[in-house]
Design an enzyme around this catalytic site. Structure first.
Site, short mmCIF file in Angstrom:
data_model
loop_
_atom_site.label_atom_id
_atom_site.label_comp_id
_atom_site.label_asym_id
_atom_site.label_seq_id
_atom_site.Cartn_x
_atom_site.Cartn_y
_atom_site.Cartn_z
N GLN A 70 0.83 -1.20 0.00
CA GLN A 70 0.00 0.00 0.00
C GLN A 70 0.86 1.25 0.00
O GLN A 70 1.74 1.42 0.86
CB GLN A 70 -0.95 0.07 1.19
CG GLN A 70 -1.91 1.25 0.98
CD GLN A 70 -2.83 1.52 2.14
OE1 GLN A 70 -2.38 1.78 3.25
NE2 GLN A 70 -4.13 1.48 1.90
N CYS A 100 -6.89 7.17 4.72
CA CYS A 100 -6.31 7.53 6.00
C CYS A 100 -6.51 9.01 6.28
O CYS A 100 -6.18 9.86 5.45
CB CYS A 100 -4.82 7.20 5.99
SG CYS A 100 -4.05 7.61 7.54
N LYS A 139 -7.91 1.92 -2.04
CA LYS A 139 -8.72 1.70 -0.84
C LYS A 139 -9.22 3.06 -0.39
O LYS A 139 -8.42 3.97 -0.15
CB LYS A 139 -7.89 1.03 0.26
CG LYS A 139 -8.63 0.85 1.58
CD LYS A 139 -7.86 -0.09 2.49
CE LYS A 139 -8.50 -0.24 3.86
NZ LYS A 139 -8.17 0.88 4.76
N HIS A 171 -13.79 1.21 2.64
CA HIS A 171 -14.07 1.24 4.08
C HIS A 171 -15.41 1.96 4.21
O HIS A 171 -15.51 3.14 3.89
CB HIS A 171 -12.94 1.98 4.81
CG HIS A 171 -13.10 2.03 6.29
ND1 HIS A 171 -12.16 2.59 7.13
CD2 HIS A 171 -14.10 1.60 7.11
CE1 HIS A 171 -12.57 2.51 8.38
NE2 HIS A 171 -13.75 1.92 8.40
N ASN A 211 -14.99 -3.22 3.48
CA ASN A 211 -14.17 -3.23 4.70
C ASN A 211 -14.87 -2.37 5.76
O ASN A 211 -15.60 -1.45 5.44
CB ASN A 211 -12.78 -2.65 4.38
CG ASN A 211 -11.99 -2.24 5.61
OD1 ASN A 211 -11.72 -1.05 5.82
ND2 ASN A 211 -11.64 -3.19 6.44
N GLY A 233 -9.81 -6.01 9.29
CA GLY A 233 -8.70 -5.30 9.90
C GLY A 233 -8.52 -5.68 11.35
O GLY A 233 -7.88 -6.68 11.70
C1 FMN Z 1 -3.73 0.44 13.84
C2 FMN Z 1 -4.39 0.70 12.50
C3 FMN Z 1 -3.62 1.21 11.47
C4 FMN Z 1 -4.21 1.43 10.22
N1 FMN Z 1 -3.41 1.83 9.17
C5 FMN Z 1 -3.93 1.89 7.91
C6 FMN Z 1 -3.10 2.10 6.77
O1 FMN Z 1 -1.88 2.19 6.86
N2 FMN Z 1 -3.70 2.17 5.56
C7 FMN Z 1 -5.06 2.04 5.41
O2 FMN Z 1 -5.56 2.10 4.28
N3 FMN Z 1 -5.85 1.83 6.47
C8 FMN Z 1 -5.31 1.72 7.69
N4 FMN Z 1 -6.12 1.41 8.76
C9 FMN Z 1 -7.56 1.20 8.53
C10 FMN Z 1 -7.84 -0.29 8.24
O3 FMN Z 1 -7.19 -0.71 7.07
C11 FMN Z 1 -9.35 -0.52 8.10
O4 FMN Z 1 -9.81 0.23 7.01
C12 FMN Z 1 -10.12 -0.10 9.34
O5 FMN Z 1 -9.49 -0.53 10.52
C13 FMN Z 1 -11.56 -0.64 9.28
O6 FMN Z 1 -11.57 -2.05 9.21
P1 FMN Z 1 -11.83 -2.95 10.53
O7 FMN Z 1 -13.08 -2.43 11.16
O8 FMN Z 1 -11.96 -4.35 10.00
O9 FMN Z 1 -10.64 -2.74 11.42
C14 FMN Z 1 -5.57 1.19 10.01
C15 FMN Z 1 -6.33 0.67 11.07
C16 FMN Z 1 -5.75 0.43 12.30
C17 FMN Z 1 -6.59 -0.16 13.41
#
Ligand code: FMN
Length: 344
Positions: A70, A100, A139, A171, A211, A233
């Site tokens: 990514q 993000c 994403k 997301h 997601n 995630g």
């Molecule tokens: C600790 C943490 C770091 C994350 N870093 C990124 C990232 O680097 N890039 C990204 O696209 N999303 C990042 N996310 C978002 C996740 O990819 C995901 O979209 C989000 O947590 C929702 O999914 P979930 O409910 O299954 O966790 C991060 C989430 C967490 C919890």
């Protein structure tokens, strides 16, 4: 092959990119639990890829495939160069982060604020696609701030589809660019799965993955009836045992991964190697703490991995000790109490 088809159709199960979490050690661990789920790196900025320590930022083991890199950025030229470098490293997919919301990311004009600039994202994706033969994916969120997701997501998707995006992972909540921390931005804006399903209906030929808030494989399966991919995630990281059922359940694979005990045992020589090369056991074991959730001995497992791994000179034996503690507590003989529960 990258999007390895699930049992009956071409769908994908993925573990989400997570900064500070889905590093190389974490991915090696997850790969021991599932051979087929698509894994993502943490986001790496195009500038870091171009100017940084590439071996450290991009290096990975052959057995981590299938693996997507990514990238963060908004400059087509830089992203193209970074994508090319990623392709040379052997990644299976290049993904652009448009989700993000952190201040650091906004000041660099990338991440979720790019939902406001679909044409810029399209220019980036088109440039990357022309430079690499890998799938180039994005994403994103369903919108940001006061955008109307019904309009914003369609506009965004149309632009990236025109640019040739191979997959759109959504997301399923907005990002609020002001006043919410990145952490709150993963839970406060409400989830709207219906919005992602409608996008998929509108774009039947386009890979649209969903997601956000997927807590179990049952939930993932329900989403897969209405989207092409499900990306998990936090649940995968905090309760990695759920990954152990993916290959059998979704990929019709009976051989392969050796279950959770096999996945833990596989980490011992891995951690030995890391320690031998000057790394710390804790850097590896911190990603394993959530395993055995809901089983007898889980608390002891967490304690040993947290406390013992942090001691100076701690090595891979910590993992064996912690596993023995779970076994002694009877944790290997039973199924977990329930997904997400916190039994001792
Ligand atoms: C600790 C943490 C770091 C994350 N870093 C990124 C990232 O680097 N890039 C990204 O696209 N999303 C990042 N996310 C978002 C996740 O990819 C995901 O979209 C989000 O947590 C929702 O999914 P979930 O409910 O299954 O966790 C991060 C989430 C967490 C919890």
């Amino acid at each position: 092959m990258y999007y390895k088809p699930l049992k009956d159709n071409k769908k994908t199960l993925a573990v989400a990119p997570m900064m500070d979490w889905t590093d190389r050690h974490c991915r090696y661990f997850h790969r021991g639990l599932t051979r087929h789920a698509l894994l993502y790196t943490e986001m790496v900025t195009a500038d870091a890829v171009i100017h940084g320590d590439r071996a450290r930022l991009l290096g990975f083991g052959e057995d981590e495939h299938p693996l997507a890199l990514q990238l963060g950025g908004s400059d087509p030229q830089k992203l193209t160069e970074a994508a090319r470098i990623g392709a040379d490293f052997g990644y299976d997919e290049i993904n652009l982060n448009v989700g993000c919301p952190s201040d650091r990311v906004q000041s660099g004009t990338f991440g979720a604020c790019l939902m406001l600039q679909p044409q810029q994202v399209a220019a980036c994706l088109a440039a990357m696609k022309s430079a690499v033969s890998l799938p180039v994916t994005v994403k994103c969120r369903i919108g940001v701030d006061d955008q109307d997701p019904e309009v914003a997501l369609d506009n965004f998707a149309d632009a990236v589809v025109d640019a040739g995006a191979d997959a759109i992972w959504v997301h399923a909540r907005k990002a609020w660019l002001h006043g919410l921390s990145p952490k709150d931005n993963r839970s406060v804006p409400p989830l709207d799965y219906g919005r992602v399903y409608r996008l998929k209906q509108r774009l039947p030929d386009q890979f649209v993955g969903i997601n956000g808030g997927i807590a179990s494989l049952d939930e993932a399966e329900a989403h897969l009836a209405r989207a092409d991919g499900a990306m998990i995630g936090r649940a995968a990281y905090q309760n990695p045992e759920i990954l152990a059922d993916i290959d059998r359940r979704f990929y019709d694979e009976t051989a392969g991964t050796a279950g959770i005990v096999g996945a833990v045992e596989r980490m011992i020589p891995y951690a030995e190697d890391i320690c031998r090369n000057g790394g710390r056991a804790a850097a590896v074991t911190r990603h394993m703490i959530g395993l055995f959730q809901g089983r007898p001995g889980a608390r002891r497992w967490r304690q040993i991995l947290t406390v013992e791994s942090a001691r100076p000179g701690a090595g891979a034996e910590v993992i064996a000790t912690a596993l023995q503690a779970v076994e002694a507590a009877g944790g290997l003989a039973v199924s977990p109490a329930s997904e997400g529960s916190q039994a001792a």
